[in-house]
Design a protein around this motif. Sequence first.
Motif, PDB file in Angstrom:
ATOM      1  N   ASN A  66       0.917  -1.217   0.261  1.00 15.89           N
ATOM      2  CA  ASN A  66      -0.126  -0.077  -0.161  1.00 15.89           C
ATOM      3  C   ASN A  66       0.743   1.088  -0.235  1.00 15.89           C
ATOM      4  OD1 ASN A  66      -2.697  -1.163   0.001  1.00 15.89           O
ATOM      5  ND2 ASN A  66      -2.263  -1.825   2.154  1.00 15.89           N
ATOM      6  N   TYR A  67       1.798   1.061   0.672  1.00 16.44           N
ATOM      7  CA  TYR A  67       2.848   2.437   0.807  1.00 16.44           C
ATOM      8  C   TYR A  67       3.638   2.903  -0.437  1.00 16.44           C
ATOM      9  CZ  TYR A  67       2.413   2.836   5.716  1.00 16.44           C
ATOM     10  OH  TYR A  67       1.940   3.024   7.230  1.00 16.44           O
ATOM     11  N   GLY A  68       3.397   4.159  -0.787  1.00 13.97           N
ATOM     12  CA  GLY A  68       4.079   4.813  -1.826  1.00 13.97           C
ATOM     13  C   GLY A  68       5.425   5.349  -1.125  1.00 13.97           C
ATOM     14  N   ALA A  69       6.117   6.189  -1.965  1.00 11.67           N
ATOM     15  CA  ALA A  69       7.236   6.701  -1.684  1.00 11.67           C
ATOM     16  C   ALA A  69       7.061   7.755  -0.219  1.00 11.67           C
ATOM     17  CB  ALA A  69       8.196   7.683  -2.812  1.00 11.67           C
ATOM     18  N   LEU A  70       6.098   8.471  -0.305  1.00 14.28           N
ATOM     19  CA  LEU A  70       5.968   9.330   0.787  1.00 14.28           C
ATOM     20  C   LEU A  70       5.984   8.639   2.002  1.00 14.28           C
ATOM     21  CD1 LEU A  70       3.796  12.003  -0.605  1.00 14.28           C
ATOM     22  CD2 LEU A  70       5.881  12.220   0.239  1.00 14.28           C
ATOM     23  N   ARG A  71       5.144   7.422   2.182  1.00 16.49           N
ATOM     24  CA  ARG A  71       4.884   6.833   3.630  1.00 16.49           C
ATOM     25  C   ARG A  71       6.222   5.872   3.744  1.00 16.49           C
ATOM     26  NH1 ARG A  71      -1.351   4.725   3.728  1.00 16.49           N
ATOM     27  NH2 ARG A  71      -2.238   6.880   3.917  1.00 16.49           N
ATOM     28  N   VAL A  72       6.807   5.412   2.762  1.00 17.95           N
ATOM     29  CA  VAL A  72       8.124   4.598   2.779  1.00 17.95           C
ATOM     30  C   VAL A  72       8.975   5.572   3.396  1.00 17.95           C
ATOM     31  CG1 VAL A  72       9.962   3.494   1.838  1.00 17.95           C
ATOM     32  CG2 VAL A  72       7.671   2.807   1.248  1.00 17.95           C
ATOM     33  N   HIS A  73       9.313   6.864   3.051  1.00 22.38           N
ATOM     34  CA  HIS A  73      10.300   7.756   3.631  1.00 22.38           C
ATOM     35  C   HIS A  73       9.868   8.063   5.052  1.00 22.38           C
ATOM     36  CE1 HIS A  73      11.615  12.038   4.045  1.00 22.38           C
ATOM     37  NE2 HIS A  73      12.574  11.382   3.583  1.00 22.38           N
ATOM     38  N   ARG A  77      12.494   7.418   8.122  1.00 23.39           N
ATOM     39  CA  ARG A  77      12.783   8.436   9.051  1.00 23.39           C
ATOM     40  C   ARG A  77      12.329   7.985  10.284  1.00 23.39           C
ATOM     41  NH1 ARG A  77      15.391  13.061   7.023  1.00 23.39           N
ATOM     42  NH2 ARG A  77      14.343  14.413   8.424  1.00 23.39           N
ATOM     43  N   GLY A  78      11.406   7.427  10.760  1.00 22.02           N
ATOM     44  CA  GLY A  78      10.837   6.822  11.852  1.00 22.02           C
ATOM     45  C   GLY A  78      12.048   5.878  12.251  1.00 22.02           C
ATOM     46  N   PHE A  79      12.662   5.384  11.680  1.00 21.73           N
ATOM     47  CA  PHE A  79      13.570   4.143  12.190  1.00 21.73           C
ATOM     48  C   PHE A  79      15.103   4.937  12.148  1.00 21.73           C
ATOM     49  CE2 PHE A  79      11.095   0.809   9.837  1.00 21.73           C
ATOM     50  CZ  PHE A  79      10.399   0.526  11.168  1.00 21.73           C
ATOM     51  N   GLY A  80      14.938   6.249  11.827  1.00 26.19           N
ATOM     52  CA  GLY A  80      16.296   7.071  12.168  1.00 26.19           C
ATOM     53  C   GLY A  80      17.035   7.288  10.856  1.00 26.19           C
ATOM     54  N   HIS A  81      16.590   6.792   9.600  1.00 24.08           N
ATOM     55  CA  HIS A  81      17.471   7.098   8.442  1.00 24.08           C
ATOM     56  C   HIS A  81      17.313   8.840   8.002  1.00 24.08           C
ATOM     57  CE1 HIS A  81      18.093   3.071   6.947  1.00 24.08           C
ATOM     58  NE2 HIS A  81      17.109   2.676   7.575  1.00 24.08           N
ATOM     59  N   THR A  82      18.448   9.234   7.563  1.00 27.68           N
ATOM     60  CA  THR A  82      18.461  10.584   7.175  1.00 27.68           C
ATOM     61  C   THR A  82      18.267  10.946   5.543  1.00 27.68           C
ATOM     62  OG1 THR A  82      20.790  10.473   6.923  1.00 27.68           O
ATOM     63  CG2 THR A  82      19.770  11.276   9.162  1.00 27.68           C
ATOM     64  N   ALA A  83      18.036   9.740   4.781  1.00 32.21           N
ATOM     65  CA  ALA A  83      17.747  10.016   3.396  1.00 32.21           C
ATOM     66  C   ALA A  83      16.419  10.874   3.090  1.00 32.21           C
ATOM     67  CB  ALA A  83      17.401   8.541   2.698  1.00 32.21           C
ATOM     68  N   ASN A  84      16.692  11.640   2.056  1.00 32.63           N
ATOM     69  CA  ASN A  84      15.712  12.509   1.628  1.00 32.63           C
ATOM     70  C   ASN A  84      14.681  11.774   0.910  1.00 32.63           C
ATOM     71  OD1 ASN A  84      16.365  12.577  -0.846  1.00 32.63           O
ATOM     72  ND2 ASN A  84      17.791  14.345  -0.379  1.00 32.63           N
ATOM     73  N   HIS A  85      13.406  12.518   0.791  1.00 25.51           N
ATOM     74  CA  HIS A  85      12.319  11.876  -0.137  1.00 25.51           C
ATOM     75  C   HIS A  85      12.847  11.300  -1.376  1.00 25.51           C
ATOM     76  CE1 HIS A  85       9.149  12.243  -2.928  1.00 25.51           C
ATOM     77  NE2 HIS A  85       8.697  11.389  -2.120  1.00 25.51           N
TER      78      HIS A  85
END
Length: 241
Positions: A66-73, A77-85
């Motif tokens: 169900n998740y697209g790029a916005l929700r995956v991003h 981020r919730g897991f601590g990743h700093t990767a941008n969208h």
Amino acid sequence: MKTAAWDFVSAHAEMFGIKRICRVLEVSRSGYYRWITGAEAWAGRQFEEDALVEEIREIHAEHRGNYGALRVHAELRGFGHTANHKRVARPMRKHGIVGRHLRKKKRTTIPDRLAPPVADLVQRDFTASMLNEKWCGDITYVQVGAAWLYLACVIDIRSRRVLGWSMAPRMRAELVIDALQVAVATRGRDVTGVIFHADRGSHYTSAAFAQVCDLHGIRRSMGRVGSGHDCEDGVTVAGAA
């Protein structure tokens, strides 16, 4: 051409030495070392991207695609990743990882032009001095798994409490009638004089719904088509007592 030369140097450096091979091939050692540094940096970036893609696939699978790029991003981020969208969206496009798109918006208000007129007893005054003075109702739709269901609610304007609700795969008069019947039962069945406000959708203007309202002494009120809450003036679905 240079890339092929650098590849040859790398492949035979241990056997013949970098200096000798570069002299024979007439290429500079500094150029080779710059290429090595760039290749190592590219390999590092590729390793990071492969690891990111693996995490994206796990999140995508965990949420059943169900998740697209916005929700995956947001999840990353919730897991601590700093990767941008953009860094998340790019490999998702590259590897064909896409979320489910919502279907075309469903109409929940279909006016009945032939229904008898009902007065607007609320006039956008969404306040009440006591319980069971004014109720309002509306229909929306929610996704449950892979299916869409219609949800009808009845709310007491004074307390903002959801008094009754009904859910069904099709939008029929029974949907709003069932929600109203639950609301009446919630308030002890003595609801004579309550104003029930809704939009002018065919389900609220139906003869069957009008009959149920008359049975319980409920006074019907209707606003504009598609605006059961008239732009949600102060009506918030909440679990207040």
